[in-house]
Design a protein around this motif. Structure first.
Motif, short mmCIF file in Angstrom:
data_model
loop_
_atom_site.label_atom_id
_atom_site.label_comp_id
_atom_site.label_asym_id
_atom_site.label_seq_id
_atom_site.Cartn_x
_atom_site.Cartn_y
_atom_site.Cartn_z
N CYS A 27 0.82 -1.18 -0.18
CA CYS A 27 -0.08 0.02 0.17
C CYS A 27 0.77 1.33 0.01
O CYS A 27 0.51 2.28 -0.69
CB CYS A 27 -0.92 -0.12 1.12
N GLN A 85 -1.79 2.04 6.92
CA GLN A 85 -3.08 1.64 6.61
C GLN A 85 -3.26 0.26 6.19
O GLN A 85 -3.86 -0.67 6.63
CB GLN A 85 -3.74 2.59 5.50
N LYS A 89 -4.59 -3.25 7.34
CA LYS A 89 -5.67 -3.74 6.32
C LYS A 89 -5.48 -5.25 5.95
O LYS A 89 -6.20 -5.99 6.16
CB LYS A 89 -5.96 -2.56 5.14
N ALA A 121 -12.78 -7.84 5.52
CA ALA A 121 -12.38 -6.49 4.85
C ALA A 121 -12.96 -5.43 5.51
O ALA A 121 -12.35 -4.38 5.82
CB ALA A 121 -12.69 -6.42 3.42
N ALA A 124 -11.20 -4.91 9.17
CA ALA A 124 -9.75 -4.83 8.94
C ALA A 124 -9.67 -3.08 8.65
O ALA A 124 -8.91 -2.52 9.06
CB ALA A 124 -9.10 -5.59 8.00
N GLU A 125 -10.44 -2.80 7.81
CA GLU A 125 -10.57 -1.28 6.92
C GLU A 125 -10.78 -0.26 8.36
O GLU A 125 -10.36 0.78 8.34
CB GLU A 125 -11.27 -1.28 5.75
N ALA A 128 -7.94 0.12 10.16
CA ALA A 128 -6.81 0.80 9.56
C ALA A 128 -7.18 2.25 9.44
O ALA A 128 -6.32 3.08 9.42
CB ALA A 128 -6.73 0.20 8.44
N ASP A 129 -8.30 2.74 9.38
CA ASP A 129 -8.86 4.13 9.12
C ASP A 129 -8.36 4.83 10.50
O ASP A 129 -8.49 6.07 10.28
CB ASP A 129 -10.19 4.13 8.64
N GLN A 180 -13.47 4.21 2.58
CA GLN A 180 -12.74 3.00 2.41
C GLN A 180 -13.21 1.90 2.73
O GLN A 180 -12.77 0.59 2.24
CB GLN A 180 -11.44 3.37 3.48
N THR A 184 -12.83 -1.41 0.21
CA THR A 184 -12.28 -2.48 0.67
C THR A 184 -12.75 -3.86 0.52
O THR A 184 -12.50 -4.62 0.27
CB THR A 184 -11.52 -2.20 2.06
#
Length: 298
Positions: A27, A85, A89, A121, A124-125, A128-129, A180, A184
């Protein structure tokens, strides 16, 4: 998980560290490389009356007005932000997929693999955000106002001093989630399903297939309205999100900057999955894949 004749795992803590590292690298490298396209996209979203002749013209306008160096505005927060991220992610998706599959067993996991892709997804996103949002806010501030600061090191403390941590870095948290998380979810589900279809058609292991740039188009289109709102709310923190959406209009939210975003996300998606597979292989990790109880694997 096994019985398919192809090694995967073992799913120790080190496996997930390798997955997180591969995600951070893929990423950080791809988003950093696409910084010029992201600059043009953001300018089109924020100043559609000025940058109204498409992506190529946008490049020319920025270079003519500010020099070629302006296309790298925000490179620091972009590369660092998306490394962090990507760590959470891709590492999180691997963790959630493995945990869900081990809990359900091979048969139930295979039958519910799309739901597992989507749930892994999304979870995890979201995590990450939390880490991405401050750096994305810094990037947008630098792109929207090149005179604000010379780079990440100067902009970060300046935002904290002017606006505080919550207002300065997390005003766009809602839009970034709406941008996101659907992106994702679509990205991993579409890639997984497409890989299976290609596997069926040509008889190669889907886990060994390179990603296709076209797989990035559905995620790009799905997440684009929220991406436009994110650029606007971060550049104009005092404006309320609902008012921005009403003033902007649905058409502009969906279409302004969509061309550059499709190019950017298509290349990013292909590059990320290819780099992720490459780094995982280089670390010696055997990637997780769902096991078809009827025979074969994906």
């Amino acid at each position: 998980m096994g019985g398919d004749g192809h090694k995967q795992g073992p799913f120790t803590p080190m496996y997930f560290v390798k997955g997180a590292l591969a995600g951070g690298i893929c990423c950080g490298v791809t988003h950093g490389a696409m910084t010029p396209v992201d600059v043009v996209k953001t300018r089109i979203q924020l100043e559609p009356t000025v940058y109204n002749k498409g992506m190529v013209s946008g490049f020319r306008q920025i270079i003519a007005a500010e020099g070629a160096g302006a296309l790298l505005t925000g490179f620091g927060p972009t590369a660092i932000g998306y490394f962090v991220q990507g760590w959470f992610k891709f590492g999180g998706v691997e963790l959630f997929k493995v945990q869900a599959s081990q809990y359900l067993g091979d048969t139930a996991a295979w039958n519910n693999r799309v739901a597992i892709y989507l749930g892994a997804a999304a979870g995890a996103e979201f995590i990450a955000d939390i880490f991405l949002c401050p750096l994305e806010a810094t990037r947008i501030r630098l792109v929207s106002d090149p005179k604000f600061a010379s780079g990440l090191a100067e902009a970060f403390p300046k935002i904290i001093k002017q606006d505080g941590i919550i207002k300065g870095f997390y005003s766009g948290f809602g839009p970034i989630l709406f941008k996101q998380i659907p992106y994702t979810m679509a990205k991993f589900a579409v890639q997984g399903i497409a890989a299976e279809q290609i596997y069926t058609a040509i008889g190669k292991k889907s886990k060994d297939l390179s990603a296709n740039a076209n797989l990035g188009l559905p995620p790009a289109i799905i997440s684009h309205p929220a991406d436009t709102l994110l650029s606007m709310v971060t550049a104009s923190i005092s404006s309320r999100l609902i008012n921005l959406a009403r003033e902007t209009g649905f058409k502009r939210l969906c279409l302004n900057g969509l061309g550059p975003r499709c190019v950017m996300i298509g290349v990013l998606t292909a590059g990320q999955f290819a780099l992720f597979d490459t780094v995982m292989a280089a670390t010696g990790a055997q990637k997780f894949h769902f096991v078809d109880p009827a025979g074969g694997d994906h």
